[in-house]
Scaffold this motif. Structure first.
Motif, PDB file in Angstrom:
ATOM      1  N   ARG A 114       0.838  -1.205   0.000  1.00 35.26           N
ATOM      2  CA  ARG A 114       0.000   0.000   0.000  1.00 35.26           C
ATOM      3  C   ARG A 114       0.872   1.255   0.000  1.00 35.26           C
ATOM      4  NH1 ARG A 114      -2.633   0.824   5.148  1.00 35.26           N
ATOM      5  NH2 ARG A 114      -2.643  -1.403   5.038  1.00 35.26           N
ATOM      6  N   ASN A 115       1.887   1.261   0.842  1.00 39.03           N
ATOM      7  CA  ASN A 115       2.784   2.422   0.895  1.00 39.03           C
ATOM      8  C   ASN A 115       3.491   2.645  -0.447  1.00 39.03           C
ATOM      9  OD1 ASN A 115       2.076   2.911   3.537  1.00 39.03           O
ATOM     10  ND2 ASN A 115       3.891   1.942   4.395  1.00 39.03           N
ATOM     11  N   TYR A 116       3.903   1.546  -1.075  1.00 41.38           N
ATOM     12  CA  TYR A 116       4.550   1.667  -2.382  1.00 41.38           C
ATOM     13  C   TYR A 116       3.572   2.244  -3.406  1.00 41.38           C
ATOM     14  CZ  TYR A 116       6.243   0.606  -6.982  1.00 41.38           C
ATOM     15  OH  TYR A 116       6.604   0.722  -8.300  1.00 41.38           O
ATOM     16  N   LYS A 117       2.332   1.762  -3.397  1.00 40.90           N
ATOM     17  CA  LYS A 117       1.347   2.253  -4.362  1.00 40.90           C
ATOM     18  C   LYS A 117       1.039   3.734  -4.137  1.00 40.90           C
ATOM     19  CE  LYS A 117      -0.770  -2.166  -5.414  1.00 40.90           C
ATOM     20  NZ  LYS A 117      -1.908  -3.067  -5.211  1.00 40.90           N
ATOM     21  N   ILE A 118       0.999   4.156  -2.882  1.00 37.82           N
ATOM     22  CA  ILE A 118       0.771   5.574  -2.583  1.00 37.82           C
ATOM     23  C   ILE A 118       1.930   6.409  -3.119  1.00 37.82           C
ATOM     24  CG2 ILE A 118       0.688   7.269  -0.693  1.00 37.82           C
ATOM     25  CD1 ILE A 118      -0.930   5.119   0.901  1.00 37.82           C
ATOM     26  N   THR A 119       3.143   5.928  -2.892  1.00 39.18           N
ATOM     27  CA  THR A 119       4.321   6.643  -3.385  1.00 39.18           C
ATOM     28  C   THR A 119       4.331   6.679  -4.909  1.00 39.18           C
ATOM     29  OG1 THR A 119       5.592   6.005  -1.435  1.00 39.18           O
ATOM     30  CG2 THR A 119       6.850   6.712  -3.360  1.00 39.18           C
ATOM     31  N   ALA A 120       4.003   5.556  -5.539  1.00 44.05           N
ATOM     32  CA  ALA A 120       3.971   5.508  -7.008  1.00 44.05           C
ATOM     33  C   ALA A 120       2.924   6.473  -7.558  1.00 44.05           C
ATOM     34  CB  ALA A 120       3.690   4.088  -7.484  1.00 44.05           C
ATOM     35  N   ALA A 121       1.765   6.542  -6.916  1.00 40.39           N
ATOM     36  CA  ALA A 121       0.719   7.474  -7.363  1.00 40.39           C
ATOM     37  C   ALA A 121       1.191   8.922  -7.206  1.00 40.39           C
ATOM     38  CB  ALA A 121      -0.562   7.244  -6.576  1.00 40.39           C
ATOM     39  N   GLN A 122       1.876   9.211  -6.119  1.00 39.97           N
ATOM     40  CA  GLN A 122       2.402  10.566  -5.905  1.00 39.97           C
ATOM     41  C   GLN A 122       3.431  10.909  -6.981  1.00 39.97           C
ATOM     42  OE1 GLN A 122       1.612  13.084  -3.985  1.00 39.97           O
ATOM     43  NE2 GLN A 122       3.284  14.331  -4.748  1.00 39.97           N
ATOM     44  N   LEU A 123       4.285   9.975  -7.313  1.00 41.64           N
ATOM     45  CA  LEU A 123       5.288  10.220  -8.351  1.00 41.64           C
ATOM     46  C   LEU A 123       4.624  10.419  -9.714  1.00 41.64           C
ATOM     47  CD1 LEU A 123       8.080   7.726  -7.236  1.00 41.64           C
ATOM     48  CD2 LEU A 123       8.075  10.225  -7.031  1.00 41.64           C
ATOM     49  N   THR A 124       3.539   9.715  -9.963  1.00 40.02           N
ATOM     50  CA  THR A 124       2.794   9.904 -11.209  1.00 40.02           C
ATOM     51  C   THR A 124       2.213  11.317 -11.267  1.00 40.02           C
ATOM     52  OG1 THR A 124       2.253   7.550 -11.329  1.00 40.02           O
ATOM     53  CG2 THR A 124       0.859   9.046 -12.596  1.00 40.02           C
ATOM     54  N   ARG A 125       1.679  11.787 -10.139  1.00 39.40           N
ATOM     55  CA  ARG A 125       1.158  13.160 -10.089  1.00 39.40           C
ATOM     56  C   ARG A 125       2.289  14.173 -10.284  1.00 39.40           C
ATOM     57  NH1 ARG A 125      -1.930  10.656  -6.201  1.00 39.40           N
ATOM     58  NH2 ARG A 125      -0.671  11.402  -4.469  1.00 39.40           N
ATOM     59  N   GLU A 126       3.433  13.910  -9.684  1.00 42.84           N
ATOM     60  CA  GLU A 126       4.578  14.809  -9.863  1.00 42.84           C
ATOM     61  C   GLU A 126       5.021  14.845 -11.320  1.00 42.84           C
ATOM     62  OE1 GLU A 126       7.893  14.295  -7.182  1.00 42.84           O
ATOM     63  OE2 GLU A 126       6.546  13.958  -5.487  1.00 42.84           O
ATOM     64  N   MET A 127       4.993  13.689 -11.971  1.00 46.39           N
ATOM     65  CA  MET A 127       5.378  13.621 -13.385  1.00 46.39           C
ATOM     66  C   MET A 127       4.432  14.480 -14.216  1.00 46.39           C
ATOM     67  SD  MET A 127       7.652  12.237 -15.430  1.00 46.39           S
ATOM     68  CE  MET A 127       8.275  10.680 -14.859  1.00 46.39           C
ATOM     69  N   SER A 128       3.161  14.390 -13.933  1.00 52.89           N
ATOM     70  CA  SER A 128       2.165  15.194 -14.646  1.00 52.89           C
ATOM     71  C   SER A 128       2.377  16.680 -14.361  1.00 52.89           C
ATOM     72  CB  SER A 128       0.760  14.764 -14.232  1.00 52.89           C
ATOM     73  OG  SER A 128      -0.198  15.555 -14.864  1.00 52.89           O
ATOM     74  N   ALA A 129       2.720  17.002 -13.142  1.00 50.43           N
ATOM     75  CA  ALA A 129       2.929  18.407 -12.769  1.00 50.43           C
ATOM     76  C   ALA A 129       4.126  19.010 -13.493  1.00 50.43           C
ATOM     77  CB  ALA A 129       3.103  18.532 -11.262  1.00 50.43           C
ATOM     78  N   THR A 130       5.099  18.195 -13.871  1.00 49.85           N
ATOM     79  CA  THR A 130       6.245  18.748 -14.604  1.00 49.85           C
ATOM     80  C   THR A 130       5.804  19.303 -15.952  1.00 49.85           C
ATOM     81  OG1 THR A 130       6.882  16.634 -15.611  1.00 49.85           O
ATOM     82  CG2 THR A 130       7.930  17.213 -13.531  1.00 49.85           C
ATOM     83  N   ASN A 131       4.797  18.669 -16.570  1.00 50.76           N
ATOM     84  CA  ASN A 131       4.293  19.199 -17.841  1.00 50.76           C
ATOM     85  C   ASN A 131       3.697  20.588 -17.636  1.00 50.76           C
ATOM     86  OD1 ASN A 131       5.023  16.840 -19.162  1.00 50.76           O
ATOM     87  ND2 ASN A 131       3.048  15.891 -18.801  1.00 50.76           N
ATOM     88  N   THR A 132       2.948  20.759 -16.562  1.00 53.60           N
ATOM     89  CA  THR A 132       2.349  22.057 -16.266  1.00 53.60           C
ATOM     90  C   THR A 132       3.429  23.090 -15.988  1.00 53.60           C
ATOM     91  OG1 THR A 132       0.400  20.968 -15.359  1.00 53.60           O
ATOM     92  CG2 THR A 132       0.752  23.268 -14.729  1.00 53.60           C
ATOM     93  N   ARG A 133       4.437  22.707 -15.186  1.00 54.76           N
ATOM     94  CA  ARG A 133       5.523  23.649 -14.889  1.00 54.76           C
ATOM     95  C   ARG A 133       6.285  24.035 -16.162  1.00 54.76           C
ATOM     96  NH1 ARG A 133       5.848  20.568 -10.256  1.00 54.76           N
ATOM     97  NH2 ARG A 133       7.504  19.224 -11.023  1.00 54.76           N
ATOM     98  N   THR A 134       6.491  23.065 -17.035  1.00 54.58           N
ATOM     99  CA  THR A 134       7.194  23.356 -18.287  1.00 54.58           C
ATOM    100  C   THR A 134       6.400  24.355 -19.125  1.00 54.58           C
ATOM    101  OG1 THR A 134       8.268  21.190 -18.308  1.00 54.58           O
ATOM    102  CG2 THR A 134       8.119  22.339 -20.408  1.00 54.58           C
ATOM    103  N   LEU A 135       5.099  24.123 -19.250  1.00 56.78           N
ATOM    104  CA  LEU A 135       4.258  25.061 -20.001  1.00 56.78           C
ATOM    105  C   LEU A 135       4.249  26.444 -19.349  1.00 56.78           C
ATOM    106  CD1 LEU A 135       1.214  22.863 -21.031  1.00 56.78           C
ATOM    107  CD2 LEU A 135       2.966  23.842 -22.519  1.00 56.78           C
ATOM    108  N   ASN A 136       4.212  26.477 -18.021  1.00 53.51           N
ATOM    109  CA  ASN A 136       4.245  27.768 -17.323  1.00 53.51           C
ATOM    110  C   ASN A 136       5.553  28.505 -17.586  1.00 53.51           C
ATOM    111  OD1 ASN A 136       1.689  27.455 -16.286  1.00 53.51           O
ATOM    112  ND2 ASN A 136       2.378  26.695 -14.310  1.00 53.51           N
TER     113      ASN A 136
END
Length: 167
Positions: free
Chosen positions: A114-136
């Motif tokens: 469960r902890n690994y899946k939570i961390t993996a989901a957080q990293l997926t969100r961070e990966m998506s956020a990099t696209n937003t930061r790049t566009l910004n």
């Protein structure tokens, strides 16, 4: 007659020089925008690579923890069986202890997963956020527009009209 002609030439020259300055300003802003674009993309790639590396590290760490949990469970069960055999104890009480050890180890592995899946989901969100930061980053620098040559044409025509009546 010579005065209006000189004025016309000066006015037209002023319009041309002004347009050339606008064009040079556009070229400078365009170069700055293009460099910002390149830098923003590079920064985004670096962020995503760091997140990817972290995801790999988290996956490896989770696999190691799972493996250690299995080993620990086996060791505890073996110790319980050896201790029970040395003490001459057998039956349901020993089996209950073994079952309880398995249940605790299983719960531990579920928690690790469960902890690994939570961390993996957080990293997926961070990966998506990099696209937003790049566009910004890209959009933080206004994309320049070239000067309109019609401004030059109308300026020259206006200067010509002003001095046409004087000639």
């Amino acid at each position: 007659m010579c005065g209006p002609a000189v004025g016309l030439i000066a006015a037209v020259g002023s319009q041309v020089v002004g347009f050339m300055a606008q064009q040079q300003d556009f070229e400078n802003k365009k170069a700055a925008w293009e460099q910002n674009y390149i830098n923003s993309l590079a920064s985004g790639r670096e962020e995503q690579q760091a997140i990817t590396n972290r995801a790999i590290e988290e996956q490896e760490a989770s696999a190691q923890k799972m493996h250690l949990s299995l080993l620990e469970e086996g060791e505890k069960k073996a110790e319980a069986q050896v201790s029970a055999a040395e003490a001459g104890v057998a039956g349901i009480s020993v089996q209950s202890i073994i079952t309880d050890l398995g249940r605790k180890a299983s719960y531990n592995r579920v928690t690790l997963d469960r902890n690994y899946k939570i961390t993996a989901a957080q990293l997926t969100r961070e990966m998506s956020a990099t696209n937003t930061r790049t566009l910004n980053r890209i959009n933080s620098v206004e994309r320049p527009t070239p000067p309109n040559p019609l401004g030059l044409v109308f300026g020259v025509m206006g200067a010509g009209a002003q001095y046409a009546g004087q000639m």
